[in-house]
Write a protein that holds these residues in place. Structure first.
Motif, PDB file in Angstrom:
ATOM      1  N   ALA A   1       0.832  -1.209   0.000  1.00 25.65           N
ATOM      2  CA  ALA A   1       0.000   0.000   0.000  1.00 25.65           C
ATOM      3  C   ALA A   1       0.864   1.256   0.000  1.00 25.65           C
ATOM      4  CB  ALA A   1      -0.924  -0.006   1.209  1.00 25.65           C
ATOM      5  N   LYS A   2       1.923   1.252   0.791  1.00 24.16           N
ATOM      6  CA  LYS A   2       2.818   2.416   0.827  1.00 24.16           C
ATOM      7  C   LYS A   2       3.516   2.585  -0.516  1.00 24.16           C
ATOM      8  CE  LYS A   2       6.330   4.728   3.411  1.00 24.16           C
ATOM      9  NZ  LYS A   2       5.923   5.747   4.308  1.00 24.16           N
ATOM     10  N   GLY A   3       3.890   1.481  -1.132  1.00 22.52           N
ATOM     11  CA  GLY A   3       4.508   1.544  -2.447  1.00 22.52           C
ATOM     12  C   GLY A   3       3.567   2.110  -3.491  1.00 22.52           C
ATOM     13  N   ALA A   4       2.307   1.686  -3.438  1.00 23.54           N
ATOM     14  CA  ALA A   4       1.316   2.196  -4.385  1.00 23.54           C
ATOM     15  C   ALA A   4       1.113   3.696  -4.188  1.00 23.54           C
ATOM     16  CB  ALA A   4       0.002   1.455  -4.206  1.00 23.54           C
ATOM     17  N   LYS A   5       1.106   4.125  -2.939  1.00 23.51           N
ATOM     18  CA  LYS A   5       0.947   5.555  -2.639  1.00 23.51           C
ATOM     19  C   LYS A   5       2.129   6.346  -3.182  1.00 23.51           C
ATOM     20  CE  LYS A   5      -0.568   9.083   0.101  1.00 23.51           C
ATOM     21  NZ  LYS A   5      -0.316  10.196  -0.752  1.00 23.51           N
ATOM     22  N   LEU A   6       3.339   5.850  -2.958  1.00 18.53           N
ATOM     23  CA  LEU A   6       4.528   6.542  -3.464  1.00 18.53           C
ATOM     24  C   LEU A   6       4.518   6.607  -4.989  1.00 18.53           C
ATOM     25  CD1 LEU A   6       7.383   5.167  -1.183  1.00 18.53           C
ATOM     26  CD2 LEU A   6       6.496   7.483  -1.246  1.00 18.53           C
ATOM     27  N   ARG A   7       4.146   5.497  -5.608  1.00 23.86           N
ATOM     28  CA  ARG A   7       4.115   5.452  -7.074  1.00 23.86           C
ATOM     29  C   ARG A   7       3.076   6.438  -7.608  1.00 23.86           C
ATOM     30  NH1 ARG A   7       1.447   2.097 -10.692  1.00 23.86           N
ATOM     31  NH2 ARG A   7       0.614   0.920  -8.960  1.00 23.86           N
ATOM     32  N   SER A   8       1.934   6.488  -6.958  1.00 22.94           N
ATOM     33  CA  SER A   8       0.875   7.407  -7.364  1.00 22.94           C
ATOM     34  C   SER A   8       1.318   8.867  -7.186  1.00 22.94           C
ATOM     35  CB  SER A   8      -0.383   7.142  -6.537  1.00 22.94           C
ATOM     36  OG  SER A   8      -1.361   8.101  -6.800  1.00 22.94           O
ATOM     37  N   ASP A   9       1.936   9.154  -6.051  1.00 20.78           N
ATOM     38  CA  ASP A   9       2.424  10.512  -5.796  1.00 20.78           C
ATOM     39  C   ASP A   9       3.496  10.893  -6.807  1.00 20.78           C
ATOM     40  OD1 ASP A   9       0.704  10.675  -3.673  1.00 20.78           O
ATOM     41  OD2 ASP A   9       2.250  10.470  -2.125  1.00 20.78           O
TER      42      ASP A   9
ATOM     43  N   ASP B   1       7.655  12.833 -10.727  1.00 19.81           N
ATOM     44  CA  ASP B   1       8.943  12.482 -10.117  1.00 19.81           C
ATOM     45  C   ASP B   1       9.247  11.012 -10.394  1.00 19.81           C
ATOM     46  OD1 ASP B   1      11.162  12.069  -8.533  1.00 19.81           O
ATOM     47  OD2 ASP B   1      10.293  12.957  -6.737  1.00 19.81           O
ATOM     48  N   ASP B   2      10.163  10.763 -11.310  1.00 18.83           N
ATOM     49  CA  ASP B   2      10.489   9.383 -11.691  1.00 18.83           C
ATOM     50  C   ASP B   2      11.142   8.603 -10.558  1.00 18.83           C
ATOM     51  OD1 ASP B   2       9.426   9.606 -14.225  1.00 18.83           O
ATOM     52  OD2 ASP B   2      11.308  10.328 -15.094  1.00 18.83           O
ATOM     53  N   ALA B   3      11.946   9.265  -9.733  1.00 19.91           N
ATOM     54  CA  ALA B   3      12.608   8.581  -8.621  1.00 19.91           C
ATOM     55  C   ALA B   3      11.575   8.095  -7.614  1.00 19.91           C
ATOM     56  CB  ALA B   3      13.611   9.502  -7.939  1.00 19.91           C
ATOM     57  N   LEU B   4      10.561   8.902  -7.359  1.00 18.02           N
ATOM     58  CA  LEU B   4       9.509   8.520  -6.422  1.00 18.02           C
ATOM     59  C   LEU B   4       8.689   7.357  -6.981  1.00 18.02           C
ATOM     60  CD1 LEU B   4       8.572   9.487  -3.659  1.00 18.02           C
ATOM     61  CD2 LEU B   4       6.983  11.029  -4.790  1.00 18.02           C
ATOM     62  N   LYS B   5       8.412   7.382  -8.273  1.00 19.72           N
ATOM     63  CA  LYS B   5       7.690   6.279  -8.911  1.00 19.72           C
ATOM     64  C   LYS B   5       8.496   4.984  -8.813  1.00 19.72           C
ATOM     65  CE  LYS B   5       6.754   7.879 -13.029  1.00 19.72           C
ATOM     66  NZ  LYS B   5       6.205   8.118 -14.361  1.00 19.72           N
ATOM     67  N   ALA B   6       9.796   5.085  -9.055  1.00 23.12           N
ATOM     68  CA  ALA B   6      10.656   3.897  -8.996  1.00 23.12           C
ATOM     69  C   ALA B   6      10.707   3.325  -7.583  1.00 23.12           C
ATOM     70  CB  ALA B   6      12.063   4.246  -9.473  1.00 23.12           C
ATOM     71  N   GLU B   7      10.794   4.200  -6.582  1.00 24.32           N
ATOM     72  CA  GLU B   7      10.806   3.744  -5.188  1.00 24.32           C
ATOM     73  C   GLU B   7       9.484   3.051  -4.850  1.00 24.32           C
ATOM     74  OE1 GLU B   7      11.941   2.897  -1.353  1.00 24.32           O
ATOM     75  OE2 GLU B   7      13.173   3.569  -3.027  1.00 24.32           O
ATOM     76  N   GLY B   8       8.398   3.601  -5.330  1.00 19.94           N
ATOM     77  CA  GLY B   8       7.096   2.984  -5.106  1.00 19.94           C
ATOM     78  C   GLY B   8       7.008   1.611  -5.745  1.00 19.94           C
ATOM     79  N   ARG B   9       7.522   1.470  -6.958  1.00 22.64           N
ATOM     80  CA  ARG B   9       7.515   0.166  -7.636  1.00 22.64           C
ATOM     81  C   ARG B   9       8.359  -0.841  -6.865  1.00 22.64           C
ATOM     82  NH1 ARG B   9       7.613   3.288 -12.371  1.00 22.64           N
ATOM     83  NH2 ARG B   9       9.870   3.166 -12.483  1.00 22.64           N
ATOM     84  N   ARG B  10       9.517  -0.400  -6.372  1.00 24.49           N
ATOM     85  CA  ARG B  10      10.385  -1.299  -5.597  1.00 24.49           C
ATOM     86  C   ARG B  10       9.670  -1.783  -4.329  1.00 24.49           C
ATOM     87  NH1 ARG B  10      14.504   2.077  -7.383  1.00 24.49           N
ATOM     88  NH2 ARG B  10      14.316   3.457  -5.599  1.00 24.49           N
TER      89      ARG B  10
END
Length: 59
Positions: A15-23, A29-38
């Motif tokens: 859930a936290k990853g999905a939130k980061l990816r969405s944000d 912000d590609d870095a934030l999307k990548a962190e969310g995917r990880r």
């Protein structure tokens, strides 16, 4: 840690990853999307491992 707690922790990671990816997508912000995917991937793996351990413990 109990098996149920491991599954709950994995779901929270996803859930936290999905939130980061969405944000990251909203902010561009590609870095934030990548962190969310990880984090989502790590959560998915942890959830699968916890479920597998739970299944093998029953048999």
């Amino acid at each position: 840690m109990g098996r149920h707690a491991e599954i709950v922790r994995a779901l929270a990671m996803r859930a936290k990853g999905a939130k980061l990816r969405s944000d990251g997508a909203a902010l561009g912000d590609d870095a934030l999307k990548a962190e969310g995917r990880r984090r989502e991937t790590a959560g998915r793996i942890a959830q699968a491992e916890a479920k597998a351990a739970r299944r093998t413990a029953r048999h």
